[in-house]
Write a protein that holds these residues in place. Structure first.
Motif, PDB file in Angstrom:
ATOM      1  N   ARG A 225       1.132  -0.722   0.157  1.00  0.00           N
ATOM      2  CA  ARG A 225      -0.314   0.085   0.035  1.00  0.00           C
ATOM      3  C   ARG A 225       0.694   1.572   0.060  1.00  0.00           C
ATOM      4  O   ARG A 225       2.206   1.400   0.369  1.00  0.00           O
ATOM      5  CB  ARG A 225      -1.156   0.059   1.444  1.00  0.00           C
ATOM      6  N   LYS A 226       0.291   1.967  -0.413  1.00  0.00           N
ATOM      7  CA  LYS A 226       1.033   3.594  -0.718  1.00  0.00           C
ATOM      8  C   LYS A 226       1.017   4.092   0.878  1.00  0.00           C
ATOM      9  O   LYS A 226      -0.287   3.864   2.221  1.00  0.00           O
ATOM     10  CB  LYS A 226       0.807   4.538  -0.970  1.00  0.00           C
ATOM     11  N   GLN A 227       2.346   5.020   1.423  1.00  0.00           N
ATOM     12  CA  GLN A 227       2.505   4.978   2.480  1.00  0.00           C
ATOM     13  C   GLN A 227       1.320   6.200   3.026  1.00  0.00           C
ATOM     14  O   GLN A 227       0.815   6.340   4.318  1.00  0.00           O
ATOM     15  CB  GLN A 227       3.898   5.951   2.918  1.00  0.00           C
ATOM     16  N   SER A 228       0.487   7.148   2.136  1.00  0.00           N
ATOM     17  CA  SER A 228       0.044   8.363   2.351  1.00  0.00           C
ATOM     18  C   SER A 228      -1.680   7.572   2.778  1.00  0.00           C
ATOM     19  O   SER A 228      -1.980   7.542   3.401  1.00  0.00           O
ATOM     20  CB  SER A 228       0.180   8.419   1.079  1.00  0.00           C
ATOM     21  N   THR A 229      -1.809   6.313   1.830  1.00  0.00           N
ATOM     22  CA  THR A 229      -3.434   5.285   2.256  1.00  0.00           C
ATOM     23  C   THR A 229      -2.987   4.844   3.935  1.00  0.00           C
ATOM     24  O   THR A 229      -4.008   5.163   4.637  1.00  0.00           O
ATOM     25  CB  THR A 229      -2.831   4.527   1.237  1.00  0.00           C
TER      26      THR A 229
END
Length: 316
Positions: free
Chosen positions: A37-41
């Motif tokens: 997953r994206k870190q921001s997500t």
């Protein structure tokens, strides 16, 4: 925090899964690689969870990732939930072993299939306290009996598929034309099925699936009827005695062919067959004994389409 009333219903369980993954990876950055997953997500999901709970769950900064007291309590709770979920398959397996009751099974006559035999053994092992009640009936009556909930599972050939029924493919039953040792064609093989059209035929009547009836009529078999019986075993006995030729399941005739009392007049390339299914009623009252059987069928016996060349021509 949200009101404790309906807390479980309103809580987003996916956020707990993400939180569990973040703590297990010891931080958002590491979890992004592990969870793909994206870190921001992940950061956004963590913030949403904290907002839902009204608590700060962790501290992030130069010193690294560290859970707050509330975060540690939540992680312990989620870990307990995961552990219970991991035990579900074992608990279900144990439940089937303690299951009691009766499975009403109805099958076509003289159905011989090694995979089906293994299925019965596997089911008996899974549910040793369940009684198997097995009866035999003509193929065309079995589907109707399942629809009326007179039986739990039917093993049969199928002409029309009903939307109310669940169908799990079992096997393809190949049929060849056979004759007994006293028959004048014993030991020979024909180049076409039509070559047998003038031979007296032993007809299986009510136990003859539609696919076999279409095959017989298309090739002109049965212009002369030597005998008729709804019982396949009796039809085979009459063929062995030499009263006429007969369409029989290859597996059923195998022992007599080996003994030399029956002989196939048609090679497999000229044979026919019908698909055999396990069927149950989708709308019947739910019974675990039935569900476990049908799930075992689906798990063990995946359908493989094996349409004989002659059948392709028949269905075209």
């Amino acid at each position: 925090m949200k009101s404790r009333q309906n807390f479980c219903l309103e809580l987003d369980w996916n956020l707990l899964k993400i939180f569990y993954g973040i703590v297990g990876a010891n931080g958002v950055s590491s979890a992004a690689n592990v969870l793909w997953r994206k870190q921001s997500t992940l950061s956004l999901a963590l913030q949403r969870l904290e907002k839902q709970l009204g608590k700060t769950l962790c501290h992030r900064g130069p010193a690294g990732f560290e859970l707050t007291d509330e975060g540690r309590i939540l992680y312990e709770c989620v870990s307990e939930v995961y552990a219970k979920f991991d035990r579900i398959p074992d608990n279900l397996d144990n439940a089937s072993r303690d299951l009691r009751g009766r499975l009403r099974l109805c099958t076509i006559s003289n159905f011989i299939d090694a995979k089906f035999d293994k299925l019965l053994v596997a089911y008996s092992t899974l549910c040793p306290l369940v009684e198997l009640q097995i009866k035999v009936a003509p193929w065309e009556t079995i589907s109707r009996a399942v629809l009326r909930n007179e039986i739990d599972v039917g093993i049969t050939a199928v002409h029309t598929k009903y939307k109310e029924l669940r169908y799990e493919f079992l096997t393809r039953e190949v049929h060849l034309v056979y004759c007994g040792k006293r028959h004048h064609l014993f030991g020979t093989s024909v180049g076409s099925v039509e070559a047998l059209s003038d031979e007296p035929l032993i007809l299986t009547g009510a136990d003859e699936p539609d696919t076999l009836a279409h095959y017989r009529l298309r090739h002109g078999l049965g212009k002369r009827i030597a005998a008729s019986t709804p019982n396949l075993e009796e039809a085979k006995r009459l063929a062995v005695l030499g009263l006429g030729i007969c369409l029989l399941p290859e597996r059923m005739a195998a022992v007599d062919v080996k003994k030399g009392t029956l002989h196939p007049l048609t090679p497999k390339s000229l044979g026919t067959g019908c698909d055999i299914y396990a069927i149950s009623n989708k709308h019947a009252p739910k019974r675990l004994v039935t569900e476990i059987f049908m799930e075992e069928v689906g798990r063990r016996l995946k359908r493989t389409e094996q349409i004989l060349p002659d059948e392709k021509a028949e269905t075209s």
